[in-house]
Design a protein around this motif. Structure first.
Motif, PDB file in Angstrom:
ATOM      1  N   THR A  61      39.892  39.392  38.474  1.00  0.00           N
ATOM      2  CA  THR A  61      41.467  39.604  39.230  1.00  0.00           C
ATOM      3  C   THR A  61      40.387  40.511  39.995  1.00  0.00           C
ATOM      4  OG1 THR A  61      42.938  40.588  37.898  1.00  0.00           O
ATOM      5  CG2 THR A  61      42.799  37.902  38.219  1.00  0.00           C
ATOM      6  N   ASN A  62      40.251  41.774  40.137  1.00  0.00           N
ATOM      7  CA  ASN A  62      39.982  42.740  41.311  1.00  0.00           C
ATOM      8  C   ASN A  62      38.170  43.093  40.665  1.00  0.00           C
ATOM      9  OD1 ASN A  62      40.559  45.465  38.955  1.00  0.00           O
ATOM     10  ND2 ASN A  62      42.455  44.313  39.175  1.00  0.00           N
ATOM     11  N   ALA A  63      37.896  44.305  41.432  1.00  0.00           N
ATOM     12  CA  ALA A  63      36.415  44.883  41.552  1.00  0.00           C
ATOM     13  C   ALA A  63      37.188  46.402  41.042  1.00  0.00           C
ATOM     14  CB  ALA A  63      35.793  45.019  42.955  1.00  0.00           C
ATOM     15  N   ALA A  64      38.353  46.352  40.453  1.00  0.00           N
ATOM     16  CA  ALA A  64      38.395  47.916  40.250  1.00  0.00           C
ATOM     17  C   ALA A  64      37.475  48.339  38.715  1.00  0.00           C
ATOM     18  CB  ALA A  64      39.918  48.285  39.320  1.00  0.00           C
ATOM     19  N   ASP A  65      37.362  50.004  38.883  1.00  0.00           N
ATOM     20  CA  ASP A  65      36.667  49.765  37.334  1.00  0.00           C
ATOM     21  C   ASP A  65      37.154  49.901  35.712  1.00  0.00           C
ATOM     22  OD1 ASP A  65      34.539  51.375  36.734  1.00  0.00           O
ATOM     23  OD2 ASP A  65      36.230  53.080  36.059  1.00  0.00           O
ATOM     24  N   SER A  66      38.295  50.264  36.182  1.00  0.00           N
ATOM     25  CA  SER A  66      38.779  49.608  34.614  1.00  0.00           C
ATOM     26  C   SER A  66      40.605  49.235  35.352  1.00  0.00           C
ATOM     27  CB  SER A  66      39.203  51.336  34.414  1.00  0.00           C
ATOM     28  OG  SER A  66      40.101  52.452  34.701  1.00  0.00           O
ATOM     29  N   GLY A  67      41.231  48.649  34.406  1.00  0.00           N
ATOM     30  CA  GLY A  67      42.625  48.804  34.350  1.00  0.00           C
ATOM     31  C   GLY A  67      42.678  47.264  34.337  1.00  0.00           C
ATOM     32  N   ALA A  68      44.078  46.994  34.246  1.00  0.00           N
ATOM     33  CA  ALA A  68      44.476  45.048  34.384  1.00  0.00           C
ATOM     34  C   ALA A  68      43.470  44.672  34.927  1.00  0.00           C
ATOM     35  CB  ALA A  68      45.594  44.731  34.314  1.00  0.00           C
ATOM     36  N   GLY A  69      42.809  43.347  35.145  1.00  0.00           N
ATOM     37  CA  GLY A  69      42.315  42.729  35.400  1.00  0.00           C
ATOM     38  C   GLY A  69      40.843  43.124  36.031  1.00  0.00           C
ATOM     39  N   SER A  70      40.893  44.131  35.206  1.00  0.00           N
ATOM     40  CA  SER A  70      39.283  44.255  35.444  1.00  0.00           C
ATOM     41  C   SER A  70      37.633  43.576  35.208  1.00  0.00           C
ATOM     42  CB  SER A  70      39.218  45.942  35.824  1.00  0.00           C
ATOM     43  OG  SER A  70      38.908  46.392  34.650  1.00  0.00           O
ATOM     44  N   LEU A  71      36.323  43.777  35.430  1.00  0.00           N
ATOM     45  CA  LEU A  71      35.681  43.338  33.956  1.00  0.00           C
ATOM     46  C   LEU A  71      35.116  44.042  32.918  1.00  0.00           C
ATOM     47  CD1 LEU A  71      33.256  41.374  33.577  1.00  0.00           C
ATOM     48  CD2 LEU A  71      31.608  43.272  34.271  1.00  0.00           C
ATOM     49  N   ARG A  72      36.243  45.471  32.651  1.00  0.00           N
ATOM     50  CA  ARG A  72      36.372  46.909  31.939  1.00  0.00           C
ATOM     51  C   ARG A  72      36.741  45.867  30.940  1.00  0.00           C
ATOM     52  NH1 ARG A  72      33.685  51.689  31.439  1.00  0.00           N
ATOM     53  NH2 ARG A  72      33.023  51.314  33.166  1.00  0.00           N
ATOM     54  N   ALA A  73      37.984  45.613  31.577  1.00  0.00           N
ATOM     55  CA  ALA A  73      39.131  45.039  30.269  1.00  0.00           C
ATOM     56  C   ALA A  73      38.825  43.819  29.527  1.00  0.00           C
ATOM     57  CB  ALA A  73      40.942  45.217  31.171  1.00  0.00           C
ATOM     58  N   ALA A  74      38.255  42.917  30.738  1.00  0.00           N
ATOM     59  CA  ALA A  74      37.545  41.376  30.326  1.00  0.00           C
ATOM     60  C   ALA A  74      37.258  41.817  28.810  1.00  0.00           C
ATOM     61  CB  ALA A  74      37.366  40.753  31.322  1.00  0.00           C
ATOM     62  N   ILE A  75      35.952  42.799  28.684  1.00  0.00           N
ATOM     63  CA  ILE A  75      34.895  42.695  28.061  1.00  0.00           C
ATOM     64  C   ILE A  75      36.099  43.596  26.515  1.00  0.00           C
ATOM     65  CG2 ILE A  75      33.448  43.943  27.449  1.00  0.00           C
ATOM     66  CD1 ILE A  75      31.790  43.558  30.190  1.00  0.00           C
ATOM     67  N   ASP A  76      36.581  44.495  26.696  1.00  0.00           N
ATOM     68  CA  ASP A  76      37.096  45.014  26.346  1.00  0.00           C
ATOM     69  C   ASP A  76      38.475  43.846  25.258  1.00  0.00           C
ATOM     70  OD1 ASP A  76      35.916  47.645  26.131  1.00  0.00           O
ATOM     71  OD2 ASP A  76      37.946  48.444  27.000  1.00  0.00           O
ATOM     72  N   ALA A  77      38.427  43.064  26.247  1.00  0.00           N
ATOM     73  CA  ALA A  77      39.740  41.794  24.967  1.00  0.00           C
ATOM     74  C   ALA A  77      38.737  40.851  24.689  1.00  0.00           C
ATOM     75  CB  ALA A  77      40.315  41.146  26.733  1.00  0.00           C
ATOM     76  N   ALA A  78      37.682  40.986  25.462  1.00  0.00           N
ATOM     77  CA  ALA A  78      36.807  39.303  24.910  1.00  0.00           C
ATOM     78  C   ALA A  78      36.651  40.239  23.191  1.00  0.00           C
ATOM     79  CB  ALA A  78      35.520  39.256  25.419  1.00  0.00           C
ATOM     80  N   PRO A 137      31.441  38.050  48.741  1.00  0.00           N
ATOM     81  CA  PRO A 137      30.769  38.710  46.886  1.00  0.00           C
ATOM     82  C   PRO A 137      31.260  40.288  47.074  1.00  0.00           C
ATOM     83  CG  PRO A 137      28.964  38.024  47.816  1.00  0.00           C
ATOM     84  CD  PRO A 137      29.349  37.904  49.227  1.00  0.00           C
ATOM     85  N   GLY A 138      32.289  40.223  45.990  1.00  0.00           N
ATOM     86  CA  GLY A 138      33.088  41.339  45.550  1.00  0.00           C
ATOM     87  C   GLY A 138      31.900  42.035  44.745  1.00  0.00           C
ATOM     88  N   VAL A 139      32.208  43.309  44.617  1.00  0.00           N
ATOM     89  CA  VAL A 139      31.686  44.337  44.076  1.00  0.00           C
ATOM     90  C   VAL A 139      32.108  45.312  43.520  1.00  0.00           C
ATOM     91  CG1 VAL A 139      29.879  46.397  44.545  1.00  0.00           C
ATOM     92  CG2 VAL A 139      29.915  44.835  46.057  1.00  0.00           C
TER      93      VAL A 139
END
Length: 181
Positions: A37-54, A75-77
């Motif tokens: 849900t966001n382009a942040a490097d880490s934290g809730a809603g980040s790609l990093r958090a999504a990969i960790d959850a998956a 596009p979001g970066v």
């Protein structure tokens, strides 16, 4: 009756696989959807958090991107400050289709910091743009040394700009049936 199931399943045989499973009375576990849900490097809603959850969950997981946060027209970066977690969830998918997602390696200068590093079988990466992974590869499919054999990885409908290499498949006979489209 003896049935050769391999003849019923094509390389992209999701439908046929489902029919076979249902015919045999096996109920498939449907993929859980995890939304970035966001382009942040880490934290809730980040790609990093999504990969960790998956990686932490069993069964196939699908990571998607909220089009409100990642509109196709603007596009979001996502520019990670350090290497993203290895992709270790067998059967998982990262799908940017319908959203505008740019994974930018501008902050990653270490040779070990690839964009995405696949270390699981049956993984799919699609619909993303990879920019500026100049110190390493945008995507690495890796199955070697003490890592498991990695098979049937699909990397499709992505865009690669200004990267050292777009996709590297590493591991010799430990990496089988990787499709880059």
């Amino acid at each position: 009756m003896k049935v050769d199931l391999s003849s019923l399943i094509s390389s992209r045989g999701t439908f046929r696989s489902l029919v076979v499973l249902l015919t045999l009375g096996i109920t498939p576990a449907w993929a859980q959807v995890i939304t970035v849900t966001n382009a942040a490097d880490s934290g809730a809603g980040s790609l990093r958090a999504a990969i960790d959850a998956a990686n932490a969950n069993t069964g196939a997981q699908t990571i998607v991107f909220d089009p409100a946060a990642f509109p196709p027209a603007a596009p979001g970066v996502i520019a990670p400050l350090s290497a993203l977690p290895n992709l270790t969830g067998t059967g998982d998918t990262i799908d940017g289709t319908g959203a505008g997602v740019v994974l930018d390696g501008v902050n990653l200068t270490a040779l070990a910091a690839a964009g995405l590093r696949v270390r699981a079988s049956n993984y799919t990466i699609q619909g993303l743009t990879f920019n500026n992974f100049s110190a390493n590869d945008a995507v690495i499919v890796e199955g070697r040394d003490n890592r498991p054999v990695v098979t049937d990885v699909v990397i499709a409908s992505n865009v690669f700009n200004n990267n050292f290499r777009a996709v590297r498949v590493d591991g010799g006979n430990q990496t089988v049936n990787t499709t880059v489209d």
